[in-house]
Scaffold this motif. Structure first.
Motif, PDB file in Angstrom:
ATOM      1  N   PHE A   1       0.831  -1.198   0.000  1.00 23.35           N
ATOM      2  CA  PHE A   1       0.000   0.000   0.000  1.00 23.35           C
ATOM      3  C   PHE A   1       0.872   1.256   0.000  1.00 23.35           C
ATOM      4  O   PHE A   1       0.627   2.207  -0.753  1.00 23.35           O
ATOM      5  N   LEU A   2       1.899   1.266   0.848  1.00 28.53           N
ATOM      6  CA  LEU A   2       2.800   2.424   0.885  1.00 28.53           C
ATOM      7  C   LEU A   2       3.534   2.582  -0.443  1.00 28.53           C
ATOM      8  O   LEU A   2       3.803   3.708  -0.882  1.00 28.53           O
ATOM      9  N   VAL A   3       3.870   1.474  -1.091  1.00 31.60           N
ATOM     10  CA  VAL A   3       4.483   1.531  -2.421  1.00 31.60           C
ATOM     11  C   VAL A   3       3.525   2.153  -3.428  1.00 31.60           C
ATOM     12  O   VAL A   3       3.924   2.999  -4.251  1.00 31.60           O
ATOM     13  N   CYS A   4       2.256   1.780  -3.373  1.00 34.40           N
ATOM     14  CA  CYS A   4       1.301   2.257  -4.387  1.00 34.40           C
ATOM     15  C   CYS A   4       1.112   3.763  -4.336  1.00 34.40           C
ATOM     16  O   CYS A   4       0.702   4.373  -5.321  1.00 34.40           O
ATOM     17  N   LEU A   5       1.424   4.386  -3.192  1.00 34.86           N
ATOM     18  CA  LEU A   5       1.276   5.839  -3.087  1.00 34.86           C
ATOM     19  C   LEU A   5       2.294   6.581  -3.944  1.00 34.86           C
ATOM     20  O   LEU A   5       2.107   7.756  -4.260  1.00 34.86           O
ATOM     21  N   ARG A   6       3.363   5.890  -4.338  1.00 34.32           N
ATOM     22  CA  ARG A   6       4.408   6.511  -5.153  1.00 34.32           C
ATOM     23  C   ARG A   6       4.537   5.866  -6.529  1.00 34.32           C
ATOM     24  O   ARG A   6       5.313   6.348  -7.355  1.00 34.32           O
ATOM     25  N   LYS A   7       3.824   4.807  -6.785  1.00 36.95           N
ATOM     26  CA  LYS A   7       4.005   4.037  -8.022  1.00 36.95           C
ATOM     27  C   LYS A   7       2.923   4.421  -9.024  1.00 36.95           C
ATOM     28  O   LYS A   7       1.770   4.018  -8.910  1.00 36.95           O
ATOM     29  N   ALA A   8       3.311   5.200 -10.024  1.00 37.71           N
ATOM     30  CA  ALA A   8       2.342   5.716 -10.992  1.00 37.71           C
ATOM     31  C   ALA A   8       2.299   4.902 -12.277  1.00 37.71           C
ATOM     32  O   ALA A   8       1.384   5.055 -13.077  1.00 37.71           O
ATOM     33  N   THR A   9       3.300   4.048 -12.501  1.00 34.45           N
ATOM     34  CA  THR A   9       3.363   3.261 -13.728  1.00 34.45           C
ATOM     35  C   THR A   9       3.768   1.832 -13.369  1.00 34.45           C
ATOM     36  O   THR A   9       3.861   1.461 -12.201  1.00 34.45           O
ATOM     37  N   GLN A  10       4.076   1.030 -14.394  1.00 31.45           N
ATOM     38  CA  GLN A  10       4.536  -0.333 -14.155  1.00 31.45           C
ATOM     39  C   GLN A  10       5.897  -0.392 -13.474  1.00 31.45           C
ATOM     40  O   GLN A  10       6.217  -1.382 -12.814  1.00 31.45           O
ATOM     41  N   HIS A  11       6.694   0.623 -13.626  1.00 35.08           N
ATOM     42  CA  HIS A  11       8.072   0.578 -13.139  1.00 35.08           C
ATOM     43  C   HIS A  11       8.118   0.699 -11.616  1.00 35.08           C
ATOM     44  O   HIS A  11       7.596   1.653 -11.038  1.00 35.08           O
ATOM     45  N   ALA A  12       8.758  -0.288 -10.988  1.00 35.69           N
ATOM     46  CA  ALA A  12       8.894  -0.313  -9.534  1.00 35.69           C
ATOM     47  C   ALA A  12      10.341  -0.002  -9.159  1.00 35.69           C
ATOM     48  O   ALA A  12      11.064  -0.839  -8.624  1.00 35.69           O
ATOM     49  N   THR A  13      10.788   1.189  -9.475  1.00 38.51           N
ATOM     50  CA  THR A  13      12.165   1.606  -9.190  1.00 38.51           C
ATOM     51  C   THR A  13      12.333   1.876  -7.702  1.00 38.51           C
ATOM     52  O   THR A  13      11.357   1.914  -6.946  1.00 38.51           O
ATOM     53  N   ARG A  14      13.564   2.100  -7.283  1.00 36.04           N
ATOM     54  CA  ARG A  14      13.843   2.203  -5.850  1.00 36.04           C
ATOM     55  C   ARG A  14      13.080   3.338  -5.179  1.00 36.04           C
ATOM     56  O   ARG A  14      12.745   3.263  -3.990  1.00 36.04           O
ATOM     57  N   ASP A  15      12.744   4.396  -5.910  1.00 36.34           N
ATOM     58  CA  ASP A  15      12.075   5.530  -5.287  1.00 36.34           C
ATOM     59  C   ASP A  15      10.655   5.218  -4.843  1.00 36.34           C
ATOM     60  O   ASP A  15      10.108   5.923  -4.001  1.00 36.34           O
ATOM     61  N   VAL A  16      10.027   4.142  -5.380  1.00 31.71           N
ATOM     62  CA  VAL A  16       8.664   3.821  -4.937  1.00 31.71           C
ATOM     63  C   VAL A  16       8.652   3.293  -3.507  1.00 31.71           C
ATOM     64  O   VAL A  16       7.582   3.177  -2.889  1.00 31.71           O
ATOM     65  N   TYR A  17       9.821   2.988  -2.952  1.00 31.07           N
ATOM     66  CA  TYR A  17       9.917   2.473  -1.589  1.00 31.07           C
ATOM     67  C   TYR A  17      10.184   3.575  -0.554  1.00 31.07           C
ATOM     68  O   TYR A  17      10.410   3.285   0.619  1.00 31.07           O
ATOM     69  N   ALA A  18      10.140   4.822  -0.974  1.00 36.41           N
ATOM     70  CA  ALA A  18      10.577   5.912  -0.102  1.00 36.41           C
ATOM     71  C   ALA A  18       9.606   6.223   1.032  1.00 36.41           C
ATOM     72  O   ALA A  18       9.942   7.008   1.928  1.00 36.41           O
ATOM     73  N   PHE A  19       8.391   5.675   1.027  1.00 35.88           N
ATOM     74  CA  PHE A  19       7.475   5.806   2.153  1.00 35.88           C
ATOM     75  C   PHE A  19       7.505   4.580   3.065  1.00 35.88           C
ATOM     76  O   PHE A  19       6.841   4.569   4.110  1.00 35.88           O
ATOM     77  N   VAL A  20       8.250   3.536   2.687  1.00 35.81           N
ATOM     78  CA  VAL A  20       8.205   2.260   3.412  1.00 35.81           C
ATOM     79  C   VAL A  20       9.268   2.255   4.504  1.00 35.81           C
ATOM     80  O   VAL A  20      10.460   2.425   4.229  1.00 35.81           O
ATOM     81  N   PRO A  21       8.882   2.028   5.774  1.00 35.26           N
ATOM     82  CA  PRO A  21       9.884   1.984   6.834  1.00 35.26           C
ATOM     83  C   PRO A  21      10.793   0.760   6.708  1.00 35.26           C
ATOM     84  O   PRO A  21      10.340  -0.327   6.353  1.00 35.26           O
ATOM     85  N   ASP A  22      12.056   0.951   6.986  1.00 30.31           N
ATOM     86  CA  ASP A  22      13.035  -0.139   6.978  1.00 30.31           C
ATOM     87  C   ASP A  22      13.078  -0.707   8.400  1.00 30.31           C
ATOM     88  O   ASP A  22      13.828  -0.230   9.255  1.00 30.31           O
ATOM     89  N   LEU A  23      12.291  -1.748   8.645  1.00 36.26           N
ATOM     90  CA  LEU A  23      12.081  -2.257   9.998  1.00 36.26           C
ATOM     91  C   LEU A  23      13.104  -3.331  10.363  1.00 36.26           C
ATOM     92  O   LEU A  23      13.683  -3.977   9.482  1.00 36.26           O
ATOM     93  N   PRO A  24      13.326  -3.557  11.654  1.00 35.77           N
ATOM     94  CA  PRO A  24      14.228  -4.629  12.083  1.00 35.77           C
ATOM     95  C   PRO A  24      13.744  -5.985  11.560  1.00 35.77           C
ATOM     96  O   PRO A  24      12.534  -6.248  11.507  1.00 35.77           O
ATOM     97  N   LEU A  25      14.696  -6.845  11.182  1.00 36.16           N
ATOM     98  CA  LEU A  25      14.346  -8.122  10.573  1.00 36.16           C
ATOM     99  C   LEU A  25      14.641  -9.305  11.481  1.00 36.16           C
ATOM    100  O   LEU A  25      14.782 -10.440  11.029  1.00 36.16           O
ATOM    101  N   ASN A  26      14.704  -9.043  12.799  1.00 28.67           N
ATOM    102  CA  ASN A  26      14.870 -10.138  13.749  1.00 28.67           C
ATOM    103  C   ASN A  26      13.541 -10.796  14.093  1.00 28.67           C
ATOM    104  O   ASN A  26      13.466 -11.680  14.939  1.00 28.67           O
ATOM    105  N   THR A  27      12.492 -10.337  13.435  1.00 23.12           N
ATOM    106  CA  THR A  27      11.168 -10.913  13.604  1.00 23.12           C
ATOM    107  C   THR A  27      10.456 -10.892  12.271  1.00 23.12           C
ATOM    108  O   THR A  27      10.808 -10.100  11.379  1.00 23.12           O
ATOM    109  N   GLY A  28       9.471 -11.761  12.115  1.00 17.29           N
ATOM    110  CA  GLY A  28       8.662 -11.727  10.904  1.00 17.29           C
ATOM    111  C   GLY A  28       7.565 -10.680  11.026  1.00 17.29           C
ATOM    112  O   GLY A  28       7.016 -10.460  12.116  1.00 17.29           O
TER     113      GLY A  28
END
Length: 537
Positions: free
Chosen positions: A467-494
């Motif tokens: 959902f956070l990706v879709c706020l920045r994704k206007a076309t088919q291209h899923a470049t790195r900038d579409v992830y700029a609203f997504v928090p980079d969370l700790p990965l010691n848990t699922g």
């Protein structure tokens, strides 16, 4: 036929309306359906009434209107029709009224010779403004107030200095259309407009649907947007109001549109945006990825912008007035803003710093290795377009040190030709050490152990993240900038949607909205067999 008899005939209702039937020139030069043009004019008229104590825009004989990218002439025709009704009391004689409107109030700049004829036929009922069948008797030239003259590109190092067109593509000689649109091929638009129409011209309203893009000579169907150039030139003319319909890609992405987006989001004179995200909805039969929208710009009335989203012909909810520059892209849905505000309030690092740029290992999409590792020293498994193959480690030109990491891959392009996108990201591939990929994929993350990679892949599959990706994704291209609203969370848990909804304190209504926009992925992880199918579901 005497002039007195011609005007009433031309202004009768049209059934069927020929402008609803004509084919588009291309997906780049799209004719505006009359019904859609009238929605834009209704928006303009409502703003005028609000700003002028309820006054009727169409009852003012002093106002001037310009369409700087005239194709079918639909805007000028519908403006003329409205003025003809609105000025009936002030100019009772129909012939005089029509002459006044067409010679003093309504102006157009055609984009090609063909559209100049079409527009004059729509507005004057004759391809010659002073012709026998014209509904106006006040013109001294055949062009009337719908101007066209062939213009040439200004080539500098193979590109046009004004529009960026490719000389290789459009430097085609005198026999073919140049697509060098006069309105944007000038350094001084005010001076040029005065030359075209005579004397100083100050337009009250500029309205139109500009050409969308031009081929730039790149690979395949590569093209550069040009609609923003029309908008910028129109605003240089300093009208009281401007109304334009364009692709919505500028809101979050688009080739070469960063400065334009920044300007638009910071301009407090954009007072209303009506957005059509669904493919084909606004212009039936025309595929414009990311949808289209129109905006109303008011020179003398700055303030917050009212945003309205149309879906299946209906507004998705009450319009919300907000300032557009809260974020670096326009968050199109009003319902998404409070959700994003909750996420961003935590101040967490975002995922775009983790995701690779395109071509992470320097290998193009069409690159393929051998069908098996047999006979290869230091063999590397390569995830590529439509299949998995094997290459030598020495064949990897970039980021060779990533080969021995655990990696999570996502396709760089994700989306279908359907009217609605609901997945936004492909299912992730967990790529173990000893692997690489072509530019079909991005390396969404690199890890030192398998568990972190698995937790990360699970996070990427959540509806909340997509959902956070879709706020920045206007076309088919899923470049790195579409992830700029997504928090980079700790990965010691699922991470699951339930955990994420709780972490960011989403309400039941907000959860329902997220899940209405983003579909679930299938339960299983993405495996090598999926990669053989090109990474799409």
């Amino acid at each position: 036929m005497p002039a007195e008899a011609k005007a009433p005939f031309a202004l009768l209702g049209r059934n069927p309306d020929v402008l609803t039937c004509i084919a588009n020139l291309s997906n780049d030069e799209v004719f505006t359906p009359p019904e859609f043009a009238n929605r834009m004019l209704d928006t303009l008229a409502a703003a005028w009434a609000t700003d002028h104590n309820g006054a009727n825009l169409w009852a003012d004989k002093t106002l001037t209107f310009l369409d700087p990218c005239t194709k079918s002439g639909v805007f000028l025709r519908e403006i003329t029709s409205r003025l003809t009704k609105g000025l009936a009391d002030e100019i009772p004689n129909l012939e005089q009224r029509v002459d006044h409107i067409l010679t003093r109030q309504v102006f157009g700049i055609a984009i090609t010779y063909l559209t100049s004829l079409l527009a004059r036929r729509s507005v004057y009922c004759s391809k010659h403004a002073k012709g026998q069948n014209s509904i106006s008797t006040g013109f001294a030239t055949d062009s009337g107030n719908i101007w066209f003259k062939r213009v040439e590109h200004t080539w500098v190092n193979g590109k046009c200095a004004y529009c960026g067109a490719s000389q290789k593509t459009l430097g085609r000689g005198d026999g073919l259309e140049t697509h060098a649109y006069a309105f944007i091929h000038t350094d001084n638009i005010a001076s040029r407009v005065s030359e075209w129409f005579g004397g100083h011209m100050q337009f009250d309203v500029i309205i139109g649907n500009p050409p969308y893009q031009l081929g730039d000579g790149g690979f395949g169907t590569s093209a550069a947007p040009i609609y923003q150039l029309f908008v910028e030139k129109a605003l240089e003319l300093d009208p009281r109001y401007a109304v334009f319909v364009t692709p919505s890609r500028w809101m979050a992405g688009g080739k070469g549109l960063d400065k334009y987006r920044e300007r638009m989001l910071s301009d407090k004179r954009i007072r209303r945006i009506v957005d059509y995200p669904k493919l084909h909805e606004a212009f039936p039969g025309v595929k414009i990825r990311g949808g289209i929208s129109y905006f109303l710009w008011e020179r003398d009335n700055p303030g917050p912008c009212s945003v309205d989203t149309i879906w299946d012909g209906q507004s998705t909810g009450p319009e919300v007035s907000r300032y557009l520059d809260t974020y670096d892209v326009l968050v199109r849905r009003n319902e998404a803003v409070p959700i994003l505000d909750k996420v961003r309030a935590k101040g967490e690092r975002t995922l775009n710093f983790r995701v690779s740029s395109r071509k992470p290992f320097g290998l193009p999409t069409h690159f393929h290795g051998r069908p098996s590792p047999s006979g290869l020293t230091n063999a590397v498994k390569l995830f590529g377009s439509q299949k998995v193959s094997w290459i030598r480690r020495s064949d990897v030109p970039t980021n060779a040190d990533w080969i021995d990491s655990w990696k999570v891959l996502l396709t760089a392009v994700q989306g279908t030709s359907g009217a609605v996108e609901t997945k936004f990201l492909s299912k992730p591939i967990i790529a173990p050490p000893g692997t690489a990929c072509t530019e079909t994929y991005l390396v969404a993350g690199r890890f030192g152990d398998e568990l972190s990679a698995q937790n990360y892949a699970s996070y990427l599959r959540t509806r909340f993240l997509r959902f956070l990706v879709c706020l920045r994704k206007a076309t088919q291209h899923a470049t790195r900038d579409v992830y700029a609203f997504v928090p980079d969370l700790p990965l010691n848990t699922g991470w699951s949607d339930v955990k994420l909804y709780s972490r960011y304190k989403l309400t039941m209504d907000e959860i329902a909205f997220v899940e209405s926009q983003v579909a679930e992925h299938d339960a299983e992880l993405f495996d090598e067999a999926d990669a053989d199918n090109g990474g799409d579901e």
